[in-house]
Design a protein around this motif. Sequence first.
Motif, PDB file in Angstrom:
ATOM      1  N   ILE A  19       0.313  -1.548   0.278  1.00  0.00           N
ATOM      2  CA  ILE A  19      -0.277  -0.203   0.132  1.00  0.00           C
ATOM      3  C   ILE A  19       1.039   1.475   0.056  1.00  0.00           C
ATOM      4  O   ILE A  19       0.742   2.243  -0.849  1.00  0.00           O
ATOM      5  CB  ILE A  19      -0.869   0.213   1.487  1.00  0.00           C
ATOM      6  N   ALA A  20       1.642   0.945   0.980  1.00  0.00           N
ATOM      7  CA  ALA A  20       2.966   2.070   1.083  1.00  0.00           C
ATOM      8  C   ALA A  20       3.078   2.937  -0.150  1.00  0.00           C
ATOM      9  O   ALA A  20       3.418   3.879  -0.705  1.00  0.00           O
ATOM     10  CB  ALA A  20       4.151   2.292   2.060  1.00  0.00           C
ATOM     11  N   MET A  21       3.604   1.682  -0.729  1.00  0.00           N
ATOM     12  CA  MET A  21       4.594   1.483  -2.238  1.00  0.00           C
ATOM     13  C   MET A  21       3.779   2.190  -3.639  1.00  0.00           C
ATOM     14  O   MET A  21       3.905   2.919  -3.918  1.00  0.00           O
ATOM     15  CB  MET A  21       5.366   0.304  -2.663  1.00  0.00           C
ATOM     16  N   ALA A  22       2.046   2.205  -3.653  1.00  0.00           N
ATOM     17  CA  ALA A  22       1.415   2.411  -4.286  1.00  0.00           C
ATOM     18  C   ALA A  22       1.084   3.921  -4.512  1.00  0.00           C
ATOM     19  O   ALA A  22       0.410   4.717  -4.905  1.00  0.00           O
ATOM     20  CB  ALA A  22       0.178   1.777  -4.587  1.00  0.00           C
ATOM     21  N   ALA A  65       7.908  -8.932   8.033  1.00  0.00           N
ATOM     22  CA  ALA A  65       6.979  -8.382   7.751  1.00  0.00           C
ATOM     23  C   ALA A  65       6.542  -6.839   7.990  1.00  0.00           C
ATOM     24  O   ALA A  65       6.558  -5.742   7.249  1.00  0.00           O
ATOM     25  CB  ALA A  65       5.754  -9.482   7.606  1.00  0.00           C
ATOM     26  N   CYS A  66       6.901  -7.253   9.649  1.00  0.00           N
ATOM     27  CA  CYS A  66       7.437  -5.374   9.820  1.00  0.00           C
ATOM     28  C   CYS A  66       8.535  -4.700   9.246  1.00  0.00           C
ATOM     29  O   CYS A  66       7.863  -3.423   8.994  1.00  0.00           O
ATOM     30  CB  CYS A  66       7.548  -5.670  11.523  1.00  0.00           C
ATOM     31  N   LEU A  67       9.867  -5.378   9.095  1.00  0.00           N
ATOM     32  CA  LEU A  67      10.722  -5.249   8.016  1.00  0.00           C
ATOM     33  C   LEU A  67      10.609  -4.093   6.434  1.00  0.00           C
ATOM     34  O   LEU A  67      10.345  -3.757   6.304  1.00  0.00           O
ATOM     35  CB  LEU A  67      12.066  -5.888   8.161  1.00  0.00           C
ATOM     36  N   ASN A  68       9.697  -5.401   6.241  1.00  0.00           N
ATOM     37  CA  ASN A  68       9.048  -5.165   4.736  1.00  0.00           C
ATOM     38  C   ASN A  68       8.318  -4.125   4.552  1.00  0.00           C
ATOM     39  O   ASN A  68       8.445  -3.085   3.677  1.00  0.00           O
ATOM     40  CB  ASN A  68       8.586  -6.583   4.199  1.00  0.00           C
ATOM     41  N   SER A  69       7.614  -3.897   6.269  1.00  0.00           N
ATOM     42  CA  SER A  69       6.749  -2.858   5.613  1.00  0.00           C
ATOM     43  C   SER A  69       7.673  -1.194   5.910  1.00  0.00           C
ATOM     44  O   SER A  69       6.752  -0.813   5.083  1.00  0.00           O
ATOM     45  CB  SER A  69       5.729  -3.128   6.635  1.00  0.00           C
ATOM     46  N   TYR A  70       8.529  -1.507   7.468  1.00  0.00           N
ATOM     47  CA  TYR A  70       9.418   0.220   6.969  1.00  0.00           C
ATOM     48  C   TYR A  70       9.743  -0.033   6.117  1.00  0.00           C
ATOM     49  O   TYR A  70       9.823   1.613   4.964  1.00  0.00           O
ATOM     50  CB  TYR A  70      10.221  -0.454   7.756  1.00  0.00           C
ATOM     51  N   THR A  71       9.785  -1.098   5.373  1.00  0.00           N
ATOM     52  CA  THR A  71      11.028  -0.961   4.017  1.00  0.00           C
ATOM     53  C   THR A  71      10.243  -0.472   3.102  1.00  0.00           C
ATOM     54  O   THR A  71      10.823   0.840   1.991  1.00  0.00           O
ATOM     55  CB  THR A  71      11.692  -2.007   3.407  1.00  0.00           C
ATOM     56  N   GLY A  72       9.123  -0.656   3.313  1.00  0.00           N
ATOM     57  CA  GLY A  72       8.124  -0.109   1.209  1.00  0.00           C
ATOM     58  C   GLY A  72       7.568   1.508   1.885  1.00  0.00           C
ATOM     59  O   GLY A  72       7.489   2.182   1.445  1.00  0.00           O
ATOM     60  N   LEU A  74       9.661   3.837   3.610  1.00  0.00           N
ATOM     61  CA  LEU A  74      10.502   4.172   3.251  1.00  0.00           C
ATOM     62  C   LEU A  74      10.762   4.167   1.635  1.00  0.00           C
ATOM     63  O   LEU A  74      10.861   5.832   1.295  1.00  0.00           O
ATOM     64  CB  LEU A  74      11.880   2.977   3.960  1.00  0.00           C
ATOM     65  N   GLN A  75      10.172   3.367   0.964  1.00  0.00           N
ATOM     66  CA  GLN A  75      10.569   3.204  -0.289  1.00  0.00           C
ATOM     67  C   GLN A  75       9.773   3.868  -1.224  1.00  0.00           C
ATOM     68  O   GLN A  75       9.708   5.245  -2.006  1.00  0.00           O
ATOM     69  CB  GLN A  75      11.169   2.227  -1.065  1.00  0.00           C
ATOM     70  N   GLY A  76       8.460   3.945  -0.767  1.00  0.00           N
ATOM     71  CA  GLY A  76       7.193   4.530  -1.102  1.00  0.00           C
ATOM     72  C   GLY A  76       7.984   6.123  -0.807  1.00  0.00           C
ATOM     73  O   GLY A  76       7.066   7.090  -1.768  1.00  0.00           O
ATOM     74  N   PHE A  77       8.444   6.336  -0.091  1.00  0.00           N
ATOM     75  CA  PHE A  77       8.657   7.793   0.196  1.00  0.00           C
ATOM     76  C   PHE A  77       9.804   9.010  -0.841  1.00  0.00           C
ATOM     77  O   PHE A  77       9.647   9.413  -1.056  1.00  0.00           O
ATOM     78  CB  PHE A  77       9.109   8.465   1.641  1.00  0.00           C
ATOM     79  N   LYS A  78      10.979   7.984  -0.526  1.00  0.00           N
ATOM     80  CA  LYS A  78      11.646   8.608  -1.062  1.00  0.00           C
ATOM     81  C   LYS A  78      11.908   8.538  -2.261  1.00  0.00           C
ATOM     82  O   LYS A  78      12.346   9.076  -3.035  1.00  0.00           O
ATOM     83  CB  LYS A  78      13.093   7.251  -0.907  1.00  0.00           C
ATOM     84  N   GLY A  79      10.882   8.032  -3.161  1.00  0.00           N
ATOM     85  CA  GLY A  79      10.796   8.117  -4.527  1.00  0.00           C
ATOM     86  C   GLY A  79      10.404   9.128  -5.445  1.00  0.00           C
ATOM     87  O   GLY A  79      10.519   9.794  -5.837  1.00  0.00           O
ATOM     88  N   VAL A  80       9.217   9.854  -3.554  1.00  0.00           N
ATOM     89  CA  VAL A  80       9.234  11.427  -4.340  1.00  0.00           C
ATOM     90  C   VAL A  80       9.908  12.098  -3.661  1.00  0.00           C
ATOM     91  O   VAL A  80      10.198  12.875  -4.596  1.00  0.00           O
ATOM     92  CB  VAL A  80       7.316  10.838  -3.692  1.00  0.00           C
ATOM     93  N   GLY A 121      18.978  -5.084   3.604  1.00  0.00           N
ATOM     94  CA  GLY A 121      18.223  -3.948   2.612  1.00  0.00           C
ATOM     95  C   GLY A 121      17.601  -2.880   4.040  1.00  0.00           C
ATOM     96  O   GLY A 121      17.864  -2.039   2.723  1.00  0.00           O
ATOM     97  N   LEU A 122      17.069  -3.385   4.980  1.00  0.00           N
ATOM     98  CA  LEU A 122      16.092  -2.041   5.142  1.00  0.00           C
ATOM     99  C   LEU A 122      18.031  -0.534   6.254  1.00  0.00           C
ATOM    100  O   LEU A 122      17.559   0.462   6.390  1.00  0.00           O
ATOM    101  CB  LEU A 122      15.482  -2.342   6.437  1.00  0.00           C
TER     102      LEU A 122
END
Length: 175
Positions: A19-22, A65-72, A74-80, A121-122
């Motif tokens: 969701i965060a990435m989207a 799953a928690c780390l993946n969510s944090y990663t998503g 972070l990457q969702g924000f960082k992309g913008v 990765g994180l």
Amino acid sequence: APRLDRNVKVVIIGTFADIAMAIDVQFERYLEPVVNILNDAQNAAVVTDPNDDDQVDYVDRLREACLNSYTGILQGFKGVDETAARRCISTFVQSIVQLIIRSSQLEPVPPSDSLMATTAGLIGDLVGLYGQDIVGFFNIEAVTQMLQTARKSKVAKTRSMSSWASKEMKKVSVE
């Protein structure tokens, strides 16, 4: 009320990343409740019986799953917008660091290859975002030992993620 199967929690928590990435920066409005859920989950993700394989596996998957969510997130924000990413993530970066440290510990049970790859990765993402401001938190024995172990993994992704994270850490440690 019937209790929800604990494996469903892992799946639900895993969806936050997607969701965060989207929706990237628009995820900010959901940040607080999601981070609260992630905090509760990561605090519950503790191995109390190292001999209970089901528990060990569940804790490993929940942490991942928690780390993946944090990663998503972070990457969702960082992309913008990297500045927005830094600002938003800084409100809960302590929780992320705690989870990374906990997930890195090889005792009582070592993390799975998959968890080590996600953790590495994180670490790399956070060091890339915060540089010297954060790298000190990861220059500790638990994390460096985990990265060392991960670099020797039989799994290619685990090796490459941990090598990359280590390089990112070296880059900012030298500066």
